[in-house]
Design a protein around this motif. Structure first.
Motif, mmCIF file in Angstrom:
data_model
loop_
_atom_site.group_PDB
_atom_site.id
_atom_site.type_symbol
_atom_site.label_atom_id
_atom_site.label_comp_id
_atom_site.label_asym_id
_atom_site.label_seq_id
_atom_site.Cartn_x
_atom_site.Cartn_y
_atom_site.Cartn_z
ATOM 1 N N GLY A 86 23.923 54.265 54.942
ATOM 2 C CA GLY A 86 23.640 54.880 53.576
ATOM 3 C C GLY A 86 24.187 54.724 52.695
ATOM 4 N N GLY A 87 23.861 55.539 51.962
ATOM 5 C CA GLY A 87 23.914 54.659 50.136
ATOM 6 C C GLY A 87 25.341 55.256 49.899
ATOM 7 N N GLY A 88 26.208 55.854 50.589
ATOM 8 C CA GLY A 88 27.994 56.209 50.329
ATOM 9 C C GLY A 88 28.723 55.377 50.856
ATOM 10 N N CYS A 89 28.383 54.069 51.882
ATOM 11 C CA CYS A 89 28.594 53.913 52.807
ATOM 12 C C CYS A 89 28.369 52.440 51.806
ATOM 13 N N GLU A 90 27.149 52.441 51.141
ATOM 14 C CA GLU A 90 26.404 50.908 51.024
ATOM 15 C C GLU A 90 27.392 50.894 49.504
ATOM 16 N N ASN A 91 27.462 51.946 48.912
ATOM 17 C CA ASN A 91 28.463 51.841 47.877
ATOM 18 C C ASN A 91 29.442 51.413 47.459
ATOM 19 N N THR A 92 30.140 51.358 48.710
ATOM 20 C CA THR A 92 31.489 50.307 48.942
ATOM 21 C C THR A 92 31.795 49.031 49.343
ATOM 22 N N ASN A 93 30.987 48.669 49.662
ATOM 23 C CA ASN A 93 30.619 47.445 50.221
ATOM 24 C C ASN A 93 31.105 46.339 49.058
ATOM 25 N N ALA A 94 31.935 45.339 49.215
ATOM 26 C CA ALA A 94 32.237 44.652 48.301
ATOM 27 C C ALA A 94 31.773 43.172 48.604
ATOM 28 N N GLN A 95 32.233 42.058 47.676
ATOM 29 C CA GLN A 95 31.798 40.961 47.484
ATOM 30 C C GLN A 95 32.611 40.347 46.536
ATOM 31 N N TYR A 96 34.145 39.554 47.073
ATOM 32 C CA TYR A 96 35.575 39.097 47.000
ATOM 33 C C TYR A 96 35.078 37.365 46.413
ATOM 34 N N ALA A 97 35.300 36.263 44.858
ATOM 35 C CA ALA A 97 35.314 35.268 44.748
ATOM 36 C C ALA A 97 36.538 34.568 44.768
ATOM 37 N N LEU A 98 37.120 34.187 45.760
ATOM 38 C CA LEU A 98 38.386 33.710 46.142
ATOM 39 C C LEU A 98 38.495 32.297 45.413
ATOM 40 N N PRO A 99 39.761 32.509 44.590
ATOM 41 C CA PRO A 99 41.107 32.677 44.559
ATOM 42 C C PRO A 99 40.700 33.917 43.553
ATOM 43 N N VAL A 100 41.691 35.432 44.499
ATOM 44 C CA VAL A 100 41.446 36.363 43.001
ATOM 45 C C VAL A 100 42.526 37.097 43.499
ATOM 46 N N GLU A 101 42.849 37.682 42.452
ATOM 47 C CA GLU A 101 44.139 38.316 42.249
ATOM 48 C C GLU A 101 43.685 40.124 42.784
ATOM 49 N N LEU A 102 44.494 40.782 43.722
ATOM 50 C CA LEU A 102 44.177 42.039 44.447
ATOM 51 C C LEU A 102 45.243 42.768 44.207
ATOM 52 N N PRO A 103 45.046 43.752 43.887
ATOM 53 C CA PRO A 103 45.749 45.253 43.026
ATOM 54 C C PRO A 103 47.235 45.056 44.305
ATOM 55 N N HIS A 104 48.036 45.810 44.474
ATOM 56 C CA HIS A 104 48.860 45.985 45.565
ATOM 57 C C HIS A 104 49.167 44.873 46.944
ATOM 58 N N LEU A 105 48.089 43.729 46.692
ATOM 59 C CA LEU A 105 47.663 42.635 47.733
ATOM 60 C C LEU A 105 48.150 41.598 47.027
ATOM 61 N N GLY A 106 48.136 41.211 45.558
ATOM 62 C CA GLY A 106 48.791 39.607 45.133
ATOM 63 C C GLY A 106 47.322 38.546 45.334
ATOM 64 N N ARG A 107 47.892 37.454 45.188
ATOM 65 C CA ARG A 107 46.713 36.780 45.152
ATOM 66 C C ARG A 107 46.204 36.278 46.589
ATOM 67 N N ALA A 108 44.483 36.287 46.597
ATOM 68 C CA ALA A 108 44.167 36.635 48.132
ATOM 69 C C ALA A 108 44.250 34.393 47.671
ATOM 70 N N ASP A 109 44.146 33.853 48.247
ATOM 71 C CA ASP A 109 43.968 32.176 48.461
ATOM 72 C C ASP A 109 42.467 32.384 49.574
ATOM 73 N N ARG A 110 42.240 30.761 48.760
ATOM 74 C CA ARG A 110 41.323 30.368 49.777
ATOM 75 C C ARG A 110 41.502 29.564 51.615
ATOM 76 N N ASN A 111 42.311 30.378 52.193
ATOM 77 C CA ASN A 111 42.550 30.891 53.306
ATOM 78 C C ASN A 111 42.123 32.028 54.286
ATOM 79 N N LEU A 112 42.384 32.214 56.350
ATOM 80 C CA LEU A 112 42.350 32.572 56.487
ATOM 81 C C LEU A 112 43.041 34.394 55.521
ATOM 82 N N ASP A 113 44.492 34.062 55.761
ATOM 83 C CA ASP A 113 45.143 34.664 55.259
ATOM 84 C C ASP A 113 44.623 35.499 53.687
ATOM 85 N N GLY A 114 43.552 34.639 53.341
ATOM 86 C CA GLY A 114 43.228 35.685 51.812
ATOM 87 C C GLY A 114 41.945 36.489 52.078
ATOM 88 N N VAL A 115 40.830 35.675 53.674
ATOM 89 C CA VAL A 115 40.130 37.237 53.820
ATOM 90 C C VAL A 115 40.211 37.828 54.215
#
Ligand code: SF4
Length: 509
Positions: A143-172
């Protein structure tokens, strides 16, 4: 051409929409046991469990948002895929006519609903060939409600509360945690995520959605990805987001990760979030007759077990009875956490109605009214109408309009799911109104609280978007934003953000 193909596809659609697969049932039953009795999440899960049982018993849609029908078809070499695509489209239109699918296909420019779920891009049908002499069809309704919560990240990226997500499995891992935290209750938690590491922006999302065809209890054959799945599942429920974002012990029921090769310059992590109403099934057909030879995701030796052992939603005695239209005094007496039982008239309104009300007077007097963010499934019966599925839709979409509409027309209660933002919270306080959270997806449960349809306005917007004049009896909902400036959604988001910091720092990859 296989003569039973159309009937088999129709059966697949009806069952997918009305009967949750056993692995999802098992996960939801586990959630029900995990939440302490009497908590908000526990009460919401009881409603969900009752709703799942009701949907099977009545062959009604589990959730009124039957989503984007997405078919994955495998055919023997040489099978006529053009003919099959046409029969699949006809089966979708027939299931819509029977009220098993809500008309969900809307012209993106004009907003006109095609009425039969057919249109450019809908339904989605992917074909593949295989060496076997059978046809396999898998279907997911997301449905639309959950579809609207999909997300796509281009690493590396700074994430709130999590800091940097690097290009590795911990970033994933960090991206997945962030997506689940960001969804809060808006995607009707507890949910499941399908994830793709890599690919490009398009193939990443497609592959992420494909992961949702895996069963919740399978083990990833890639031990590296299995490790991340296990890490996420071992910690994510410490977020305490809980069912519908009410706070609680179960936030996610599954995490399934796949990987595609990528360009050296890109590193995408794509997350497809599905709600508890995780509707996917499949069939294997005889390629000559088109008859169903086997259901996928179902073991015929294991009959479907009811979700609830007894009565269902049980009153604690603390529920507050409200009769609409509501007075300012009654509404100002409510506090976050109160459970209310509403009776009387209720009006539906979602995106098109809110947009309309910003420019035109309402078609009915809304003073003291209860406005329900809902796009129901409604069938015509003689001269009247009957609502067959009526759960709440995601309210945050109406945030730009809601405060102004409350102020202009004197609405006293808004019902939806997932909560609203600061503008609406300020309007509730100023004008004496409340936001009530109903349980997302509990379409059959709430349809039973609707005792009649007294009329309809703005039907030209299509059935999901029209303003339905409902008559309800003991419609349960929880006050999650009150007229004193309190918001459960704000509190849960802040607290779960603190937990996210701890969980995010907890594991290295
Ligand atoms: S359960 Fe919630 S998110 Fe899922 S389809 Fe229904 S309304 Fe949408």
């Amino acid at each position: 051409m296989p003569p039973s193909f159309f009937d088999s596809v129709l059966q697949l659609i009806v069952r997918t929409s009305t009967d949750l697969p056993p692995d999802v049932r098992a996960a939801m039953k586990h959630s029900l046991v995990a939440e302490p009795e009497g908590t908000r999440s526990s009460q919401a899960l009881t409603i969900i469990a009752q709703n799942i049982d009701l949907a099977v018993d009545t062959e009604g849609a589990i959730c009124q948002d039957t989503g984007m029908p997405t078919f994955e078809v495998k055919t023997p070499v040489g099978a006529n895929q053009i003919w099959m695509r046409q029969r699949i489209r006809e089966a979708v239109a027939e299931a819509t006519r029977r009220g098993k699918l809500r008309p969900n296909s809307v012209d993106s420019i004009t907003g006109t609903n095609s009425g039969d779920n057919l249109g450019p891009g809908t339904p989605i049908v992917h074909f593949d060939q295989w060496e076997r002499d059978a046809i396999e069809i898998k279907l997911i309704l997301k449905g639309g409600g959950c579809e609207n919560t999909n997300a796509q990240y281009a690493l590396p990226v700074e994430l709130p509360h999590l800091g940097r997500a690097d290009r590795n499995l911990d970033g994933v891992r960090k991206c997945i945690l962030h997506a689940v935290w960001n969804a809060q209750g808006k995607g009707c938690a507890p949910g499941a995520v399908g994830v793709c590491v890599g690919g490009d922006r398009t193939s990443g999302y497609t592959h992420a959605k494909e992961q949702l065809f895996r069963t919740l209890d399978d083990i990833n054959p890639d031990s590296r990805l299995a490790g991340v799945e296990a890490q996420v599942m071992a910690t994510v429920n410490d977020l305490d987001i809980g069912t519908m974002g009410f706070g609680g012990k179960v936030t996610l029921i599954g995490c399934k990760i796949g990987a595609l090769n990528r360009l050296p310059a890109s590193f995408f992590v794509s997350v497809a979030y599905d709600c508890w109403a995780f509707r996917r099934l499949g069939v294997e057909l005889n390629a000559t007759t088109g008859a169903i030879e086997r259901w996928l995701y179902r073991d015929p030796s294991h009959p479907v077990i009811p979700m609830l052992d007894q009565a269902g939603f049980v009153r604690t005695g603390r529920e507050i009875a409200l009769r609409a239209p509501l007075t300012e005094e009654a509404v100002r007496g409510l506090r976050v956490g109160d459970v209310v039982m509403i009776s009387g008239p209720m009006f539906t309104g979602r995106d098109a109605v809110h947009s309309h009300l910003m420019k035109h007077d309402p078609p009915v007097d809304l003073r003291g009214a209860v406005l329900y963010h809902c796009g129901p499934v409604v069938v015509k019966e003689g001269d009247g109408w009957r609502v067959t599925a009526a759960g709440p839709t995601t309210s945050i979409r109406e945030e730009p309009y809601q405060g102004e509409i409350i102020r202009r027309y004197g609405i006293r209660a808004v019902i939806g799911k997932g909560g609203m933002g600061a503008k609406t919270l300020a309007a509730l306080k100023e004008h004496g109104a409340v936001y009530l959270n109903a349980v997302g997806g509990a379409a059959q449960f709430y349809a039973r609280s609707i005792k009649g349809v007294d009329g309809v306005s703005l039907l030209e917007f299509g059935t999901p978007e029209a303003m339905w004049h409902l008559r309800v009896e003991d419609f349960p909902a929880i006050v999650t934003m009150d007229a004193h400036g309190n918001s459960l959604h704000k509190d849960v988001e802040q607290e779960s953000g603190q937990h996210l910091e701890v969980i995010g720092a907890g594991a290295g990859g």
